[in-house]
Design an enzyme around this catalytic site. Structure first.
Site, PDB file in Angstrom:
ATOM      1  N   GLU A  92       0.818  -1.223   0.000  1.00 35.87           N
ATOM      2  CA  GLU A  92       0.000   0.000   0.000  1.00 35.87           C
ATOM      3  C   GLU A  92       0.849   1.269   0.000  1.00 35.87           C
ATOM      4  O   GLU A  92       0.377   2.336   0.390  1.00 35.87           O
ATOM      5  CB  GLU A  92      -0.951   0.005   1.208  1.00 35.87           C
ATOM      6  CG  GLU A  92      -1.894  -1.167   1.301  1.00 35.87           C
ATOM      7  CD  GLU A  92      -2.942  -1.228   0.186  1.00 35.87           C
ATOM      8  OE1 GLU A  92      -2.825  -0.465  -0.794  1.00 35.87           O
ATOM      9  OE2 GLU A  92      -3.849  -2.057   0.302  1.00 35.87           O
ATOM     10  N   HIS A 144      -2.878   1.944   8.712  1.00 36.88           N
ATOM     11  CA  HIS A 144      -3.953   1.209   8.044  1.00 36.88           C
ATOM     12  C   HIS A 144      -4.119  -0.119   8.762  1.00 36.88           C
ATOM     13  O   HIS A 144      -3.123  -0.785   9.087  1.00 36.88           O
ATOM     14  CB  HIS A 144      -3.572   0.977   6.575  1.00 36.88           C
ATOM     15  CG  HIS A 144      -4.403  -0.068   5.904  1.00 36.88           C
ATOM     16  ND1 HIS A 144      -5.781  -0.002   5.830  1.00 36.88           N
ATOM     17  CD2 HIS A 144      -4.067  -1.219   5.269  1.00 36.88           C
ATOM     18  CE1 HIS A 144      -6.236  -1.061   5.182  1.00 36.88           C
ATOM     19  NE2 HIS A 144      -5.219  -1.822   4.837  1.00 36.88           N
ATOM     20  N   HIS A 148      -7.146  -3.633   9.576  1.00 36.52           N
ATOM     21  CA  HIS A 148      -8.387  -4.310   9.225  1.00 36.52           C
ATOM     22  C   HIS A 148      -9.168  -4.583  10.516  1.00 36.52           C
ATOM     23  O   HIS A 148      -9.460  -5.727  10.834  1.00 36.52           O
ATOM     24  CB  HIS A 148      -8.087  -5.624   8.506  1.00 36.52           C
ATOM     25  CG  HIS A 148      -7.399  -5.464   7.184  1.00 36.52           C
ATOM     26  ND1 HIS A 148      -7.105  -6.531   6.357  1.00 36.52           N
ATOM     27  CD2 HIS A 148      -6.954  -4.361   6.529  1.00 36.52           C
ATOM     28  CE1 HIS A 148      -6.493  -6.094   5.261  1.00 36.52           C
ATOM     29  NE2 HIS A 148      -6.375  -4.783   5.340  1.00 36.52           N
ATOM     30  N   TYR A 157     -20.821  11.774  19.818  1.00 43.82           N
ATOM     31  CA  TYR A 157     -20.013  12.986  19.593  1.00 43.82           C
ATOM     32  C   TYR A 157     -18.576  12.680  19.193  1.00 43.82           C
ATOM     33  O   TYR A 157     -17.920  13.484  18.514  1.00 43.82           O
ATOM     34  CB  TYR A 157     -20.053  13.887  20.845  1.00 43.82           C
ATOM     35  CG  TYR A 157     -19.071  13.503  21.923  1.00 43.82           C
ATOM     36  CD1 TYR A 157     -19.349  12.479  22.823  1.00 43.82           C
ATOM     37  CD2 TYR A 157     -17.844  14.150  22.018  1.00 43.82           C
ATOM     38  CE1 TYR A 157     -18.434  12.117  23.791  1.00 43.82           C
ATOM     39  CE2 TYR A 157     -16.921  13.793  22.988  1.00 43.82           C
ATOM     40  CZ  TYR A 157     -17.220  12.768  23.873  1.00 43.82           C
ATOM     41  OH  TYR A 157     -16.304  12.410  24.822  1.00 43.82           O
ATOM     42  N   HIS A 180     -12.587  -3.570   2.769  1.00 50.74           N
ATOM     43  CA  HIS A 180     -11.147  -3.675   3.023  1.00 50.74           C
ATOM     44  C   HIS A 180     -10.786  -3.376   4.492  1.00 50.74           C
ATOM     45  O   HIS A 180     -10.351  -4.283   5.195  1.00 50.74           O
ATOM     46  CB  HIS A 180     -10.415  -2.741   2.043  1.00 50.74           C
ATOM     47  CG  HIS A 180      -8.935  -2.845   2.079  1.00 50.74           C
ATOM     48  ND1 HIS A 180      -8.130  -2.552   1.008  1.00 50.74           N
ATOM     49  CD2 HIS A 180      -8.081  -3.170   3.082  1.00 50.74           C
ATOM     50  CE1 HIS A 180      -6.858  -2.733   1.336  1.00 50.74           C
ATOM     51  NE2 HIS A 180      -6.815  -3.105   2.588  1.00 50.74           N
ATOM     52  N   TYR A 204      -8.153  17.540  22.140  1.00 52.98           N
ATOM     53  CA  TYR A 204      -8.912  16.470  22.787  1.00 52.98           C
ATOM     54  C   TYR A 204      -8.378  15.080  22.456  1.00 52.98           C
ATOM     55  O   TYR A 204      -8.162  14.753  21.292  1.00 52.98           O
ATOM     56  CB  TYR A 204     -10.370  16.572  22.331  1.00 52.98           C
ATOM     57  CG  TYR A 204     -11.358  15.813  23.165  1.00 52.98           C
ATOM     58  CD1 TYR A 204     -11.580  16.135  24.491  1.00 52.98           C
ATOM     59  CD2 TYR A 204     -12.087  14.780  22.613  1.00 52.98           C
ATOM     60  CE1 TYR A 204     -12.506  15.450  25.253  1.00 52.98           C
ATOM     61  CE2 TYR A 204     -13.025  14.086  23.362  1.00 52.98           C
ATOM     62  CZ  TYR A 204     -13.224  14.426  24.687  1.00 52.98           C
ATOM     63  OH  TYR A 204     -14.141  13.749  25.429  1.00 52.98           O
TER      64      TYR A 204
HETATM   65  P1  13P Z   1       1.208  -5.322   3.255  1.00 56.38           P
HETATM   66  O1  13P Z   1       1.702  -6.498   4.074  1.00 56.38           O
HETATM   67  O2  13P Z   1       1.757  -5.361   1.850  1.00 56.38           O
HETATM   68  O3  13P Z   1       1.452  -4.028   3.967  1.00 56.38           O
HETATM   69  O4  13P Z   1      -0.357  -5.492   3.040  1.00 56.38           O
HETATM   70  C1  13P Z   1      -1.269  -5.586   4.092  1.00 56.38           C
HETATM   71  C2  13P Z   1      -2.583  -4.923   3.763  1.00 56.38           C
HETATM   72  O5  13P Z   1      -3.361  -4.738   4.675  1.00 56.38           O
HETATM   73  C3  13P Z   1      -2.911  -4.533   2.397  1.00 56.38           C
HETATM   74  O6  13P Z   1      -3.977  -3.641   2.378  1.00 56.38           O
END
Ligand code: 13P
Length: 231
Positions: free
Chosen positions: A76, A95, A97, A116, A158, A213
């Site tokens: 990414e 990022h 999941h 809020y 995703h 905050y």
């Molecule tokens: P990477 O291991 O390449 O960072 O990928 C993990 C991921 O969540 C792709 O969206």
């Protein structure tokens, strides 16, 4: 963030990744993390388990997409690069999941101002970016748009992206987004869900801005009801 040495920053990235998985907001090798440095950014390598990741495994990238390091950068890297370029107000991108945020992202349900704390992401909603294949320029373009005026967004089918001035702040926000998503998923089936007005959310966001905050107590900011005692 450039106050830390490159080595210290790499170590902090490893620590944040491990905390991200230990806290339950990410699983396995999903997710990735980046931190701004002069002339580019540091980013986690692709597909390396966080418990095996060491500071020297972190990859250094330039904005032209070239990298230095013993591993390939996260798949990414495009959205990390583009967000770093586009958003001079932040220095860290996380990022993950996380389960509830990703549940909503799979249903393309943005998070409205039902609570809020939605204001910590900078607006009256946390948007969902349309789906695009992981690692693509299209996904990056979609994320940039969903993050306009915001510090977090969901990625359709995703996961989520959270931004911060520091790595710590990006982890804090990702945890808040996940908590809000969990509350929203629980509250939705209970019936009509009241939504705070735009006017109230403007007040909330202004109050959050003034107080820094949710950030560390030593961060700059005021609390307009309590004042430190004189003397
Ligand atoms: P990477 O291991 O390449 O960072 O990928 C993990 C991921 O969540 C792709 O969206």
């Amino acid at each position: 963030m450039t106050k830390l040495t490159n080595r210290a920053l790499r170590q902090e990235m490893v620590d944040i990744c491990r905390r991200m998985n230990a806290s339950g907001i990410n699983q396995g090798t999903s997710g990735n993390l980046s931190a701004r440095i002069d002339g580019g950014f540091l980013i986690t390598p692709t597909s390396l388990p966080y418990d095996r990741m060491e500071a020297e495994d972190i990859v250094e990238m330039s904005y032209d997409g070239t990298y230095a390091g013993k591993h390939r950068p996260s798949s990414e890297w495009r959205f990390h690069r583009d967000i770093m370029k586009h958003r001079e107000d932040i220095n860290a991108i996380l990022h993950c999941h996380s389960i509830y945020a990703t549940t909503l992202a799979c249903q393309y349900k943005p998070i409205p101002a039902f609570h809020y704390m939605v204001g910590v992401a900078g607006g009256t909603t946390i948007r969902v970016a349309p789906y695009a294949t992981f690692g693509t320029q299209q996904l990056s373009d979609n994320a940039i748009e969903a993050l306009e005026g915001r510090l977090a967004c969901l990625l359709g089918q995703h996961g989520q992206i959270s931004l911060g001035k520091t790595l710590e702040a990006s982890l804090w926000l990702a945890t808040e987004v996940e908590t809000l998503a969990r509350l929203y998923v629980q509250a939705l089936p209970l019936g009509d869900l009241p939504i705070l007005s735009d006017e109230e959310m403007a007040r909330v966001i202004e109050q959050m801005r003034k107080m820094s905050y949710g950030q560390a107590p030593d961060a700059e900011g005021i609390n307009d009801v309590a004042r430190p005692r004189a003397g």
